[in-house]
Scaffold this active site. Structure first.
Site, short mmCIF file in Angstrom:
data_model
loop_
_atom_site.label_atom_id
_atom_site.label_comp_id
_atom_site.label_asym_id
_atom_site.label_seq_id
_atom_site.Cartn_x
_atom_site.Cartn_y
_atom_site.Cartn_z
N GLY A 37 27.40 -2.12 -18.82
CA GLY A 37 27.10 -1.53 -17.51
C GLY A 37 27.88 -2.12 -16.36
N GLU A 38 28.56 -3.25 -16.59
CA GLU A 38 29.35 -3.84 -15.49
C GLU A 38 30.47 -2.88 -15.10
OE1 GLU A 38 30.94 -7.62 -16.55
OE2 GLU A 38 28.99 -8.62 -16.49
N ARG A 94 19.02 0.81 7.18
CA ARG A 94 17.66 0.79 7.77
C ARG A 94 17.06 -0.60 7.75
NH1 ARG A 94 14.70 5.72 4.79
NH2 ARG A 94 15.93 4.89 3.08
N LYS A 190 6.03 8.81 15.49
CA LYS A 190 5.81 8.69 14.04
C LYS A 190 5.35 7.29 13.68
CE LYS A 190 9.36 7.64 10.89
NZ LYS A 190 10.67 7.91 10.30
N ARG A 192 5.07 5.06 10.12
CA ARG A 192 5.30 5.10 8.68
C ARG A 192 4.15 4.40 7.97
NH1 ARG A 192 8.90 6.73 5.14
NH2 ARG A 192 10.48 7.37 6.64
C1 R5P Z 1 14.12 6.45 9.97
O1 R5P Z 1 13.95 5.93 11.03
C2 R5P Z 1 15.25 7.43 9.71
O2 R5P Z 1 15.90 7.79 10.89
C3 R5P Z 1 14.75 8.66 9.00
O3 R5P Z 1 13.83 9.32 9.85
C4 R5P Z 1 14.05 8.30 7.73
O4 R5P Z 1 14.77 7.31 7.04
C5 R5P Z 1 13.91 9.50 6.86
O5 R5P Z 1 13.29 9.09 5.66
P1 R5P Z 1 12.25 10.04 4.97
O6 R5P Z 1 12.93 11.37 4.76
O7 R5P Z 1 11.92 9.33 3.69
O8 R5P Z 1 11.06 10.14 5.86
#
Ligand code: R5P
Length: 311
Positions: A37-38, A94, A190, A192
């Site tokens: 796999g390398e 990210r 949002k 998470r």
């Molecule tokens: C996060 O801040 C990014 O800008 C995207 O909103 C996020 O990574 C999207 O990931 P997912 O589709 O899994 O929600």
């Protein structure tokens, strides 16, 4: 001698389109792999050349990142005069800070590894954060796909459509789209909950009776866009939502998830190989011209414009 383009296996079609747009032949590269796999990619002659290694680090992220590192190292050992890593989609971006106690800063680790392998600068399309350069010891150029995507969106977008940022991090991006498309901006708050689940909070802006286009830098599981679309429906936005994103990872059943939420049209760039998106009209727009322009300018030692990619 013109720019020398070395392509990894992360998105061969885009790399071929970039070399075609530049009017040059790619450097031959043999993507060898050991039985265990390398990876051991072997590059053709690059001695004295101004080399651009084109490799997005999409899924499988670790595989593509290691291949990129090995390609850069191979070019350095083969005597390249200057090496630029052209990473259309930069995985790990990210992880630009510790998300919780005990977590790593993956962006820093990936950038340090690239620089230590021999990359003298980077080109990254619409990175998750323009702060990526602050994490890097070398210059990071950030061309943007927004004008290309906005041009594709424009003809079919009803007048007065509102551009929606699905989280606070996407506000600047939404403003860029809005300045190109016209129309107001709305923002969804949002939170998470997990890697695959987000909770959408209140919406700032007026979407009632309007068409909406949700914009983001990337779509991975689809959770962020799904939550935003549900908020828009609850606030009276017109159905058949359009979504635009630079990087379409669409992992697992993300495509079906977007379709079920009411997304009808998905406009994305080709920074990654074509994803599956059953039930959604998927349009892929090429950033080959954007990357060829960036490579040409860097090769001629010209400025790329705003390093943060604002059009
Ligand atoms: C996060 O801040 C990014 O800008 C995207 O909103 C996020 O990574 C999207 O990931 P997912 O589709 O899994 O929600």
């Amino acid at each position: 001698m013109g720019p020398r383009v070395v392509a990894g296996t992360g998105n061969p079609a885009l790399a071929a389109a970039v070399t075609a747009a530049l009017g040059c032949e790619p450097v031959p590269c043999e993507p060898r792999r050991s039985p265990d796999g390398e990876r051991e990619p072997v590059v053709g002659p690059v001695r004295g050349g101004d080399v651009y290694v084109v490799q997005p680090t999409g899924p499988p992220v670790g595989e593509h990142l290691v291949e990129l590192l090995l390609l850069v190292d191979a070019c350095r050992r083969a005597g390249a005069a200057r090496i630029t890593a052209v990473v259309p989609y930069f995985g790990y971006a990210r992880q630009d800070r510790r998300s919780r106690p005990g977590a790593p800063v993956g962006a820093r680790v990936a950038l340090d590894a690239l620089v230590s392998a021999g990359a003298q600068r980077l080109v990254v399309v619409d990175p998750h954060t323009v702060g990526l350069e602050a994490t890097s010891g070398v210059p990071v150029e950030m061309p943007t796909a927004v004008p290309v995507l906005a041009a594709a969106l424009r003809p079919a977008l009803p007048a007065g459509a509102v551009v929606v940022a699905p989280d606070l991090g996407a506000v600047k991006l939404a403003e860029r789209y809005a300045s190109s498309l016209g129309g107001p901006v709305a923002v969804v708050r949002k939170q998470r909950v997990s890697a695959e689940e987000v909770r959408a909070g209140e919406l700032v802006g007026d979407v009632a009776g309007r068409a909406a286009v949700v914009v983001d830098d990337m779509i991975s599981t689809g959770a962020t866009v799904e939550a935003a679309v549900r908020v828009l429906a609850g606030r009276g936005a017109l159905g058949g939502i359009t979504v635009a994103a630079t990087h379409a990872l669409l992992v697992g059943d993300a495509g079906a998830r977007l379709a079920a939420a009411g997304v009808r049209r998905l406009v994305v760039a080709d920074t990654l190989p074509a994803p599956a998106a059953p039930g959604v009209a998927l349009e892929r727009c090429s950033v080959a011209g954007v990357l060829a322009d960036a490579i040409g300018r860097l090769h001629r030692d010209e400025e790329l414009g705003d390093p943060a990619g604002r059009p």
